[in-house]
Enzyme design. Sequence first.
Site, PDB file in Angstrom:
ATOM      1  N   ARG A 121       0.861  -1.198   0.000  1.00 30.82           N
ATOM      2  CA  ARG A 121       0.000   0.000   0.000  1.00 30.82           C
ATOM      3  C   ARG A 121       0.890   1.239   0.000  1.00 30.82           C
ATOM      4  O   ARG A 121       2.098   1.128   0.141  1.00 30.82           O
ATOM      5  CB  ARG A 121      -0.959  -0.008   1.194  1.00 30.82           C
ATOM      6  CG  ARG A 121      -0.258   0.090   2.543  1.00 30.82           C
ATOM      7  CD  ARG A 121      -1.271   0.197   3.683  1.00 30.82           C
ATOM      8  NE  ARG A 121      -0.600   0.224   4.971  1.00 30.82           N
ATOM      9  CZ  ARG A 121      -1.227   0.271   6.136  1.00 30.82           C
ATOM     10  NH1 ARG A 121      -2.544   0.288   6.186  1.00 30.82           N
ATOM     11  NH2 ARG A 121      -0.546   0.298   7.267  1.00 30.82           N
ATOM     12  N   ASN A 159      -4.861   8.250   3.966  1.00 27.31           N
ATOM     13  CA  ASN A 159      -4.686   7.582   5.257  1.00 27.31           C
ATOM     14  C   ASN A 159      -3.236   7.701   5.689  1.00 27.31           C
ATOM     15  O   ASN A 159      -2.321   7.441   4.909  1.00 27.31           O
ATOM     16  CB  ASN A 159      -5.026   6.089   5.134  1.00 27.31           C
ATOM     17  CG  ASN A 159      -5.094   5.409   6.489  1.00 27.31           C
ATOM     18  OD1 ASN A 159      -5.952   5.743   7.301  1.00 27.31           O
ATOM     19  ND2 ASN A 159      -4.189   4.488   6.742  1.00 27.31           N
ATOM     20  N   GLU A 160      -3.029   8.115   6.925  1.00 24.28           N
ATOM     21  CA  GLU A 160      -1.679   8.197   7.497  1.00 24.28           C
ATOM     22  C   GLU A 160      -0.656   8.640   6.444  1.00 24.28           C
ATOM     23  O   GLU A 160       0.279   7.908   6.106  1.00 24.28           O
ATOM     24  CB  GLU A 160      -1.261   6.865   8.121  1.00 24.28           C
ATOM     25  CG  GLU A 160      -2.004   6.574   9.398  1.00 24.28           C
ATOM     26  CD  GLU A 160      -1.383   5.459  10.237  1.00 24.28           C
ATOM     27  OE1 GLU A 160      -0.590   4.664   9.696  1.00 24.28           O
ATOM     28  OE2 GLU A 160      -1.690   5.389  11.432  1.00 24.28           O
ATOM     29  N   GLU A 318      -7.426   5.999  15.440  1.00 28.02           N
ATOM     30  CA  GLU A 318      -7.101   4.570  15.514  1.00 28.02           C
ATOM     31  C   GLU A 318      -6.291   4.308  16.771  1.00 28.02           C
ATOM     32  O   GLU A 318      -5.383   5.063  17.096  1.00 28.02           O
ATOM     33  CB  GLU A 318      -6.174   4.149  14.357  1.00 28.02           C
ATOM     34  CG  GLU A 318      -6.750   4.157  12.989  1.00 28.02           C
ATOM     35  CD  GLU A 318      -5.698   3.712  11.950  1.00 28.02           C
ATOM     36  OE1 GLU A 318      -4.708   3.036  12.320  1.00 28.02           O
ATOM     37  OE2 GLU A 318      -5.860   4.069  10.784  1.00 28.02           O
ATOM     38  N   TRP A 326       2.604  -5.754  13.699  1.00 31.05           N
ATOM     39  CA  TRP A 326       3.803  -5.235  13.024  1.00 31.05           C
ATOM     40  C   TRP A 326       4.974  -5.005  13.963  1.00 31.05           C
ATOM     41  O   TRP A 326       5.988  -4.464  13.538  1.00 31.05           O
ATOM     42  CB  TRP A 326       3.455  -3.965  12.247  1.00 31.05           C
ATOM     43  CG  TRP A 326       2.577  -2.990  12.984  1.00 31.05           C
ATOM     44  CD1 TRP A 326       1.217  -2.887  12.881  1.00 31.05           C
ATOM     45  CD2 TRP A 326       2.970  -2.010  13.950  1.00 31.05           C
ATOM     46  NE1 TRP A 326       0.745  -1.901  13.720  1.00 31.05           N
ATOM     47  CE2 TRP A 326       1.789  -1.340  14.384  1.00 31.05           C
ATOM     48  CE3 TRP A 326       4.199  -1.619  14.491  1.00 31.05           C
ATOM     49  CZ2 TRP A 326       1.806  -0.321  15.321  1.00 31.05           C
ATOM     50  CZ3 TRP A 326       4.209  -0.594  15.429  1.00 31.05           C
ATOM     51  CH2 TRP A 326       3.027   0.040  15.839  1.00 31.05           C
ATOM     52  N   GLU A 366      -2.810  -8.144   7.801  1.00 28.63           N
ATOM     53  CA  GLU A 366      -3.219  -7.655   9.120  1.00 28.63           C
ATOM     54  C   GLU A 366      -4.154  -8.617   9.845  1.00 28.63           C
ATOM     55  O   GLU A 366      -4.846  -8.224  10.782  1.00 28.63           O
ATOM     56  CB  GLU A 366      -3.835  -6.257   8.981  1.00 28.63           C
ATOM     57  CG  GLU A 366      -2.785  -5.284   8.473  1.00 28.63           C
ATOM     58  CD  GLU A 366      -3.190  -3.829   8.508  1.00 28.63           C
ATOM     59  OE1 GLU A 366      -2.392  -2.996   8.942  1.00 28.63           O
ATOM     60  OE2 GLU A 366      -4.322  -3.543   8.073  1.00 28.63           O
ATOM     61  N   LYS A 367      -4.135  -9.891   9.413  1.00 25.29           N
ATOM     62  CA  LYS A 367      -5.097 -10.829  10.015  1.00 25.29           C
ATOM     63  C   LYS A 367      -4.807 -11.111  11.481  1.00 25.29           C
ATOM     64  O   LYS A 367      -5.698 -11.518  12.221  1.00 25.29           O
ATOM     65  CB  LYS A 367      -5.173 -12.123   9.209  1.00 25.29           C
ATOM     66  CG  LYS A 367      -3.863 -12.868   9.046  1.00 25.29           C
ATOM     67  CD  LYS A 367      -4.060 -14.058   8.113  1.00 25.29           C
ATOM     68  CE  LYS A 367      -2.737 -14.721   7.756  1.00 25.29           C
ATOM     69  NZ  LYS A 367      -1.801 -13.833   7.028  1.00 25.29           N
ATOM     70  N   PHE A 368      -3.571 -10.888  11.930  1.00 20.38           N
ATOM     71  CA  PHE A 368      -3.290 -11.108  13.353  1.00 20.38           C
ATOM     72  C   PHE A 368      -3.321  -9.814  14.164  1.00 20.38           C
ATOM     73  O   PHE A 368      -2.917  -9.782  15.317  1.00 20.38           O
ATOM     74  CB  PHE A 368      -1.957 -11.841  13.536  1.00 20.38           C
ATOM     75  CG  PHE A 368      -2.016 -13.245  13.003  1.00 20.38           C
ATOM     76  CD1 PHE A 368      -2.920 -14.161  13.531  1.00 20.38           C
ATOM     77  CD2 PHE A 368      -1.208 -13.643  11.945  1.00 20.38           C
ATOM     78  CE1 PHE A 368      -3.014 -15.453  13.017  1.00 20.38           C
ATOM     79  CE2 PHE A 368      -1.282 -14.930  11.424  1.00 20.38           C
ATOM     80  CZ  PHE A 368      -2.194 -15.845  11.959  1.00 20.38           C
TER      81      PHE A 368
HETATM   82  C1  GLA Z   1      -2.100   2.149  10.613  1.00 21.37           C
HETATM   83  C2  GLA Z   1      -3.044   2.172   9.442  1.00 21.37           C
HETATM   84  C3  GLA Z   1      -4.095   1.125   9.503  1.00 21.37           C
HETATM   85  C4  GLA Z   1      -3.547  -0.178  10.010  1.00 21.37           C
HETATM   86  C5  GLA Z   1      -2.884   0.053  11.346  1.00 21.37           C
HETATM   87  C6  GLA Z   1      -2.363  -1.205  11.983  1.00 21.37           C
HETATM   88  O1  GLA Z   1      -2.506   2.902  11.654  1.00 21.37           O
HETATM   89  O2  GLA Z   1      -3.657   3.424   9.281  1.00 21.37           O
HETATM   90  O3  GLA Z   1      -4.612   0.962   8.204  1.00 21.37           O
HETATM   91  O4  GLA Z   1      -2.618  -0.676   9.113  1.00 21.37           O
HETATM   92  O5  GLA Z   1      -1.801   0.913  11.151  1.00 21.37           O
HETATM   93  O6  GLA Z   1      -1.822  -0.964  13.254  1.00 21.37           O
END
Ligand code: GLA
Length: 678
Positions: A121, A159-160, A318, A326, A366-368
């Site tokens: 991404r 996003n971020e 978030e 991660w 991100e399944k875990f």
């Molecule tokens: C970031 C992203 C999310 C997700 C989280 C996982 O904050 O914005 O899409 O990947 O990390 O912790």
Amino acid sequence: MPTLSSSSPASVWDSVDGIAFGGDYNPEQWPRDVRLEDIELMKEAGVNLLSVGIFSWGLLEPREGEYDFEWLDEVMDNLAAAGIKVALATATAAPPAWLVRKHPEILPVTEDGTVLERGSRRHYSPSSAVYRRYAAGITRSLAERYKSHPALALWHVDNELGCHVTAFYGEEDAAAFRRWLERRYGSIEELNEAWGTAFWSQHYDTFEEIIPPRLAPTSLNPGQQLDFMRFNSWALKDYYRSLLAVLREVTPGIPATTNLMASSATKLLDYFDWAKDLDVIANDHYLVAADPEREIELAFSADLTRGIASGSPWMLMEHSTSAVNWQPHNRPKMPGEMLRNSLAHMARGADAVMFFQWRQSKSGSEKFHSAMVPHGGRNTRIWREVVELGSVLGRLAPVKGSRVESRVAIVFDYESWWASELDSHPSQDVRYLELMRGFHRAMYLRGVTIDFVNPAADLSGYDLVLVCTLYSATDAAAANIAAAAEAGATVLVSYFSGIVDEHDHVRLGGYPGAFRELLGIRTEEFHPLLPGESVTLGSGSLVAGRKGSVWSEHVQVVDGTTEVLASFTGYPLDGVPAVTRRPVGTGSAWYLATLLDAEGIDALVGRLLNEAGVVASAEASAGVELVRRSHADGRRFLFAINHGSRDATVKVDGEDLLGGGRFGGVVPAGAVAVVAED
Ligand code: GLA
């Protein structure tokens, strides 16, 4: 630069009843029956706001110009019917495969020329004209389609921004960098002067000769490095503004934001500058599971976010219900920790408590990562805690809109963070945040709340102002800080502050040039300490016997009114001042010439608070996090968060918003009390 219309959008806070509660919702990962169950579960938990569609471009526009909005229409309609509001994403955080195949030039390039591929991404450069055109296209399509939708409360732009890839070194980025430099300097002579290019034959004849600071044989020009950091922060923000311009045009009444990552880990974006373009400040925060003091790091991030928001309520966009995926070892949160985390953010100014993500993915990387609905479904600790949190937030609605009380400011400056950690400095161990976090920690442990403020911000409301490693200080910042002392504040300036101006040019005549007069001291030479080396501070002093590390210097007192409160001991600095204090106007200006150990910082903080007349938010047992929020009409709320394993006492009279009835003075181990004070 995109121009924005001057209309003022509505406030997201008016669209959501009470405290906002929810998370990222990725319905495209699930079949319809699960999506219908989601609505029921959201109602059960009391969810009222969701970020939707952040990574859904590939499904919304599976082939160029061919859209599939039906699934999103249904999701939006169902959410609206359930009374749940949506922060709708522009879907631009992951360009679809067809776009990258057609236009591989949008991909980001690193400092060594590596092209970062798709399959993950955030694989685009914000300066790519082609990418901007396509991103504006999908943003416009979404805005047109949902502009009148009753669920739409907020735009979640991209996003971020700056996550994963912070700096962009490709040819198109280089061209944008040159244009940015032209605007900044006007002429190449100005740039040559600012960058000091007489050094090492770095002179430029035209802007066209300039490139980003790509991988080179040895240290790069500091001006070039610093301006490239400024440029990258600006370029990402400018990309944000380009999407914002579309949204403002189509939906002038809908507010917009993007989720920041303000914390001790995100260095390369100047969020104080970004804040001007966000209708509400939104932040993401993740605990470092292995950090035994992770709740203090959380407080640092939350306080910084509030500073970026200039004290206004902000959104925790978030955080996680439990483990992430991660970190090297992804430990779950302990029972009750998620509630403490959520309310700690709220105590420090958040009026929205949201998570990544609503339902835990069953596939993908991100399944875990934990979520509000875990793999185990409803019969899980996480789900029970999520439902409990929803009910707790419901009871905290009266807190909404109040502001955090603080009389202590810590000056925070991204440019100083960037500049102080450039290469070729007296010591590579001077880290911008290290002393600052030490002060923040000491205040946290004493139940004193601090505000992070920009160096040029109004300091008049503060009795104590801490200036930590403000390496690069403009004349205006230095004057602002000196004026605070004159006007009665206790001001402390630390080592490696005020050394250079905004061009990274040394302020001559002895260190610390910007603060020499204010402090009544002068340093000719630094004496950075080696790894593991420490200096002991002299006996009889304020911090007698305490150790300093990382830094020391040959401080001389040059003003008759400056007192020495502590000195270094031992060769070669024996008797050299380490902590000084000069009375200034109705306040004072202190200097700290070393990185004190934790006990030393605490002792110093005790003296500073005493002088400034600042006391803890309440009397309480050790280990309780204390923060007070108050409304302009005088209603006050004390948050008391017991991170310890023993019950704690807190002296405050009022109504216990969580437990009901009068507050009994005890916060059980691991619990939180929010007291509406009498
Ligand atoms: C970031 C992203 C999310 C997700 C989280 C996982 O904050 O914005 O899409 O990947 O990390 O912790």
